[in-house]
Scaffold this motif. Structure first.
Motif, PDB file in Angstrom:
ATOM      1  N   ALA A 154      84.273  99.320 117.679  1.00  0.00           N
ATOM      2  CA  ALA A 154      83.561  98.397 116.796  1.00  0.00           C
ATOM      3  C   ALA A 154      83.093  97.162 117.568  1.00  0.00           C
ATOM      4  CB  ALA A 154      84.462  97.995 115.630  1.00  0.00           C
ATOM      5  N   LEU A 155      83.948  96.648 118.442  1.00  0.00           N
ATOM      6  CA  LEU A 155      83.561  95.479 119.245  1.00  0.00           C
ATOM      7  C   LEU A 155      82.414  95.804 120.196  1.00  0.00           C
ATOM      8  CD1 LEU A 155      87.056  93.926 120.049  1.00  0.00           C
ATOM      9  CD2 LEU A 155      85.315  93.038 118.475  1.00  0.00           C
ATOM     10  N   PHE A 156      82.454  96.962 120.830  1.00  0.00           N
ATOM     11  CA  PHE A 156      81.367  97.364 121.727  1.00  0.00           C
ATOM     12  C   PHE A 156      80.054  97.502 120.966  1.00  0.00           C
ATOM     13  CE2 PHE A 156      84.170  99.619 125.131  1.00  0.00           C
ATOM     14  CZ  PHE A 156      84.529  98.384 125.636  1.00  0.00           C
ATOM     15  N   MET A 157      80.108  98.141 119.795  1.00  0.00           N
ATOM     16  CA  MET A 157      78.879  98.303 119.011  1.00  0.00           C
ATOM     17  C   MET A 157      78.328  96.942 118.582  1.00  0.00           C
ATOM     18  SD  MET A 157      79.405 101.770 116.739  1.00  0.00           S
ATOM     19  CE  MET A 157      80.953 101.300 116.013  1.00  0.00           C
ATOM     20  N   PHE A 158      79.211  96.052 118.176  1.00  0.00           N
ATOM     21  CA  PHE A 158      78.785  94.710 117.771  1.00  0.00           C
ATOM     22  C   PHE A 158      78.215  93.946 118.963  1.00  0.00           C
ATOM     23  CE2 PHE A 158      79.687  90.198 116.860  1.00  0.00           C
ATOM     24  CZ  PHE A 158      78.902  90.063 115.726  1.00  0.00           C
ATOM     25  N   ALA A 159      78.863  94.043 120.128  1.00  0.00           N
ATOM     26  CA  ALA A 159      78.396  93.350 121.331  1.00  0.00           C
ATOM     27  C   ALA A 159      77.049  93.883 121.794  1.00  0.00           C
ATOM     28  CB  ALA A 159      79.427  93.482 122.439  1.00  0.00           C
ATOM     29  N   SER A 160      76.784  95.169 121.543  1.00  0.00           N
ATOM     30  CA  SER A 160      75.523  95.756 121.989  1.00  0.00           C
ATOM     31  C   SER A 160      74.327  95.122 121.287  1.00  0.00           C
ATOM     32  CB  SER A 160      75.518  97.265 121.753  1.00  0.00           C
ATOM     33  OG  SER A 160      75.392  97.560 120.367  1.00  0.00           O
ATOM     34  N   LEU A 161      74.556  94.582 120.113  1.00  0.00           N
ATOM     35  CA  LEU A 161      73.458  93.963 119.369  1.00  0.00           C
ATOM     36  C   LEU A 161      72.973  92.675 120.029  1.00  0.00           C
ATOM     37  CD1 LEU A 161      74.890  94.455 115.772  1.00  0.00           C
ATOM     38  CD2 LEU A 161      73.236  95.892 116.991  1.00  0.00           C
ATOM     39  N   GLY A 162      73.836  92.017 120.805  1.00  0.00           N
ATOM     40  CA  GLY A 162      73.471  90.755 121.425  1.00  0.00           C
ATOM     41  C   GLY A 162      72.878  90.884 122.820  1.00  0.00           C
ATOM     42  N   LEU A 163      72.797  92.084 123.362  1.00  0.00           N
ATOM     43  CA  LEU A 163      72.265  92.245 124.713  1.00  0.00           C
ATOM     44  C   LEU A 163      70.744  92.195 124.706  1.00  0.00           C
ATOM     45  CD1 LEU A 163      74.598  95.007 126.153  1.00  0.00           C
ATOM     46  CD2 LEU A 163      74.629  92.576 126.644  1.00  0.00           C
ATOM     47  N   GLU A 164      70.202  91.557 125.730  1.00  0.00           N
ATOM     48  CA  GLU A 164      68.752  91.376 125.792  1.00  0.00           C
ATOM     49  C   GLU A 164      68.024  92.636 126.237  1.00  0.00           C
ATOM     50  OE1 GLU A 164      67.562  87.847 127.833  1.00  0.00           O
ATOM     51  OE2 GLU A 164      69.132  86.665 126.887  1.00  0.00           O
ATOM     52  N   VAL A 174      71.827 100.039 124.330  1.00  0.00           N
ATOM     53  CA  VAL A 174      71.969 101.429 123.876  1.00  0.00           C
ATOM     54  C   VAL A 174      73.207 102.060 124.510  1.00  0.00           C
ATOM     55  CG1 VAL A 174      70.924 103.725 124.000  1.00  0.00           C
ATOM     56  CG2 VAL A 174      69.536 101.756 123.347  1.00  0.00           C
ATOM     57  N   HIS A 175      73.402 101.811 125.807  1.00  0.00           N
ATOM     58  CA  HIS A 175      74.574 102.362 126.495  1.00  0.00           C
ATOM     59  C   HIS A 175      75.867 101.827 125.882  1.00  0.00           C
ATOM     60  CE1 HIS A 175      77.670 102.394 129.719  1.00  0.00           C
ATOM     61  NE2 HIS A 175      77.256 103.649 129.815  1.00  0.00           N
ATOM     62  N   LEU A 176      75.940 100.521 125.682  1.00  0.00           N
ATOM     63  CA  LEU A 176      77.144  99.922 125.118  1.00  0.00           C
ATOM     64  C   LEU A 176      77.387 100.403 123.685  1.00  0.00           C
ATOM     65  CD1 LEU A 176      79.423  98.028 125.882  1.00  0.00           C
ATOM     66  CD2 LEU A 176      78.102  96.141 124.943  1.00  0.00           C
ATOM     67  N   VAL A 210      78.770 103.993 123.879  1.00  0.00           N
ATOM     68  CA  VAL A 210      80.183 103.986 124.285  1.00  0.00           C
ATOM     69  C   VAL A 210      81.048 103.529 123.104  1.00  0.00           C
ATOM     70  CG1 VAL A 210      81.876 102.851 125.779  1.00  0.00           C
ATOM     71  CG2 VAL A 210      79.728 103.691 126.743  1.00  0.00           C
ATOM     72  N   GLY A 211      80.589 102.510 122.406  1.00  0.00           N
ATOM     73  CA  GLY A 211      81.329 102.009 121.253  1.00  0.00           C
ATOM     74  C   GLY A 211      81.427 103.029 120.137  1.00  0.00           C
ATOM     75  N   LEU A 212      80.333 103.718 119.855  1.00  0.00           N
ATOM     76  CA  LEU A 212      80.328 104.747 118.817  1.00  0.00           C
ATOM     77  C   LEU A 212      81.267 105.888 119.186  1.00  0.00           C
ATOM     78  CD1 LEU A 212      79.135 105.706 116.129  1.00  0.00           C
ATOM     79  CD2 LEU A 212      77.292 106.779 117.439  1.00  0.00           C
ATOM     80  N   PHE A 213      81.219 106.306 120.456  1.00  0.00           N
ATOM     81  CA  PHE A 213      82.125 107.358 120.945  1.00  0.00           C
ATOM     82  C   PHE A 213      83.579 106.942 120.735  1.00  0.00           C
ATOM     83  CE2 PHE A 213      84.748 109.094 124.394  1.00  0.00           C
ATOM     84  CZ  PHE A 213      84.555 110.447 124.204  1.00  0.00           C
TER      85      PHE A 213
END
Length: 134
Positions: free
Chosen positions: A22-32, A38-40, A43-46
């Motif tokens: 959940a943290l990885f998926m949430f963090a992926s939203l803030g990447l430029e 998409v990669h993060l 990984v988070g979804l997996f």
């Protein structure tokens, strides 16, 4: 009726996977950059899905977790991150232990359920016997 006994460390590993995912998926939203995001997110979804599968004692989740922690260990080795490498190694060792294999195997679960039903039936027969004597 199927009785499943979840090992305590599987419960811990599954919760950690769900939270990290959940943290990885949430963090992926803030990447430029989109590729990193998409990669993060992937990984988070997996991690999230595997965590839920581990909690439910799905055999595919144990196999997926093994694959994921092997990759995690390789990345730890490549980055010379000893903490990641040691953690991945410990979790892999645990996932390959016989008790964990039994908890995730259908035959192990069926055997435990059969033993439970047999004990339950013996208890019912014993109760019936006591009633006849009285």
């Amino acid at each position: 009726m199927e009785i499943r006994k979840r090992p305590v460390l599987i419960w811990v590993i599954s919760i950690l996977n769900v939270v990290a995912g959940a943290l990885f998926m949430f963090a992926s939203l803030g990447l430029e950059t989109t590729a990193e995001g998409v990669h993060l997110f992937a990984v988070g979804l997996f991690s999230f899905v595997v965590g839920i599968g581990l909690f439910r004692l799905c055999s595919w989740a144990r196999k997926a977790a093994i694959a994921g922690y092997i990759l995690n260990g390789i990345m730890g080795l490549a980055e010379t991150n000893m903490i990641v490498l040691v953690m991945a190694s410990l979790i892999l060792t645990y996932l390959f232990s016989q008790g964990v294999k039994d908890a995730f195997s259908k035959s192990g679960q069926a055997q435990k359920a059969a033993e439970f039903i047999k004990k339950e039936n013996e208890g019912i027969e014993t109760m019936g016997h006591h009633q006849e004597v009285a």
